[in-house]
Design an enzyme around this catalytic site. Structure first.
Site, PDB file in Angstrom:
ATOM      1  N   LYS A 255       0.828  -1.209   0.000  1.00  0.00           N
ATOM      2  CA  LYS A 255       0.000   0.000   0.000  1.00  0.00           C
ATOM      3  C   LYS A 255       0.863   1.260   0.000  1.00  0.00           C
ATOM      4  O   LYS A 255       0.516   2.255  -0.643  1.00  0.00           O
ATOM      5  CB  LYS A 255      -0.968  -0.035   1.180  1.00  0.00           C
ATOM      6  N   ASP A 299       5.734   1.676  16.801  1.00  0.00           N
ATOM      7  CA  ASP A 299       4.453   1.042  17.108  1.00  0.00           C
ATOM      8  C   ASP A 299       3.334   2.020  16.760  1.00  0.00           C
ATOM      9  O   ASP A 299       3.383   3.194  17.160  1.00  0.00           O
ATOM     10  CB  ASP A 299       4.409   0.684  18.596  1.00  0.00           C
ATOM     11  N   CYS A 369      -8.697  -6.717   6.649  1.00  0.00           N
ATOM     12  CA  CYS A 369      -9.146  -7.844   5.824  1.00  0.00           C
ATOM     13  C   CYS A 369      -9.960  -8.820   6.668  1.00  0.00           C
ATOM     14  O   CYS A 369      -9.949 -10.027   6.425  1.00  0.00           O
ATOM     15  CB  CYS A 369      -7.970  -8.539   5.150  1.00  0.00           C
TER      16      CYS A 369
END
Length: 410
Positions: A255, A299, A369
């Site tokens: 992406k 993170d 997803c």
């Protein structure tokens, strides 16, 4: 005969043995299948992959198939062996005698005492029709808890439709950032049958199992592998020239690369917490010639950025992968209802941190997803204005996916 690198290529019996051990690792110890498969030599990997993923896609009906010929529950590795044999008998069109003989040989390596049992059960499977009486979750090839959750969320008919595609091998989908039509003509001249994707103007679909490296323009970065549902999500993000775009949980980099190619004047910050994944991310960006991307090791729940630092954020959050079970059928056995809740907690923490570093008037695209409501609408509840939201259920030419574009009040 030694191979070019001094090691011997493993033969089909070794591939079957590897498949049984990998199935045992997934089913008994909740280990990922792809990690073990990646360690196998290519010729061995092809057959092992077919058996392992085939069994995991069809596990629940195969379990019924072999269990009716068992008097007691076998030990886990023998169960894995029986399932592998049953899959070959039912779906790989191999002669029954060859499958039974091969799996008895494998049994000698994993549990010699069970040779007679394996021989008898697989012969009975070969001589019988597949079981006709299956419970709804078994027919759907889904864990009982997952079937119940989806039935309550979508209805039984929708679950049956999803299950139809989750049992099948997936197509290969690629994104072509520049000149899809020209690339398709090149692929067809090279002998690859391909179709235009219906969801994304960049998408091309090809037969599953196509060797990605053999497609035209691979080394020149003319395409990247990405399901067209994910492509559709990325295309929702409103990026302006000179924007700073934050791609959270960016590895393996697809992406980020697509954003960089679509918006060459923007700066993309590709953030991932796993240092082990950064080299692959960097390699993928290099192949795609994505020069306007900067890697950040951090993170997503604790970003090294001040408040209101960026205009646009893509958060493709870690999830239970329920929308891509045909690509990763081991996920059915690696996750349970508790994992859905735990992922949702982490996803909400990532959303809150993304909201902190987003400028007023900016946009966050939340994408996963997974198609569980707990990982979808529930995560974004109360977070600004929902500009656009969509959940795609698994279908022939795309995975299950959820995305929501959110705008922070100015």
């Amino acid at each position: 005969m030694p191979c070019a690198q001094g090691s011997c290529l493993l033969d089909a019996p070794s591939a079957r043995l590897a498949a049984v051990r990998l199935l045992d690792a997934v089913l008994a110890r909740r280990q990922r299948a792809d990690v073990g498969l990646a360690r196998l030599p290519a010729p061995t990997r092809a057959l092992a992959h077919e058996i392992v993923y085939g069994v995991l896609r069809r596990y629940f009906s195969l379990e019924v198939d072999v269990s009716r010929f068992l008097r007691e529950k076998p030990e886990p590795v023998v169960r894995a062996l029986l399932l592998a044999g049953a899959y070959q008998l039912r779906y790989m069109r191999m002669p029954a005698y060859a499958v039974v003989h091969a799996m008895v040989d494998v049994c000698k390596a994993v549990q010699p005492r069970a040779k007679g049992l394996v021989n008898a059960v697989l012969r009975r499977v070969a001589e019988s029709e597949p079981p006709a009486r299956l419970k709804p979750y078994q027919r759907a090839e889904l864990p009982r808890w997952l079937y119940a959750a989806w039935r309550d969320q979508f209805g039984a008919e929708q679950v049956r439709n999803c299950a139809r595609w989750l049992r099948e091998k997936p197509l290969l989908s690629v994104a072509v950032p520049d000149g899809r039509e020209n690339w398709m003509r090149s692929a067809e001249r090279a002998g690859f049958a391909c179709e235009r994707g219906a969801l994304s103007p960049l998408a091309v679909t090809l037969a599953g199992g196509t060797a990605v490296e053999s497609l035209p323009g691979y080394t020149r970065g003319e395409f990247l592998v990405m399901d067209q549902a994910a492509q559709l999500a990325v295309l929702q993000l409103p990026v302006r020239a000179h924007d700073r775009v934050l791609d959270l949980c960016a590895a393996p980099g697809g992406k980020s690369a697509l954003l960089a190619r679509l918006y060459p004047q923007a700066e993309v910050l590709a953030v991932d917490r796993d240092a082990r994944r950064l080299p692959r991310l960097r390699d993928n960006l290099r192949r795609m010639r994505a020069t306007n991307v900067r890697l950040v090791h951090a993170d997503a729940r604790a970003l090294p950025l001040p408040d209101a630092a960026v205009n646009t954020i893509l958060l493709d959050a870690p999830c239970t992968a329920s929308g891509i079970l045909r690509r990763h059928p081991d996920a059915k056995f690696l996750h349970d209802a508790g994992d859905v809740r735990r992922h949702a907690v982490r996803q909400r923490a990532m959303m809150q941190e993304a909201w902190r570093v987003l400028r007023p008037g900016g946009f966050v695209l939340y994408a996963v997803c997974s198609i569980h409501r707990a990982e979808n609408e529930d995560v974004i509840a109360g977070q600004g204005e929902v500009v656009r939201m969509r959940r795609l259920l698994p279908a022939r030419d795309h995975d299950g996916f959820f995305f929501a574009l959110l705008r922070k009040p100015a």
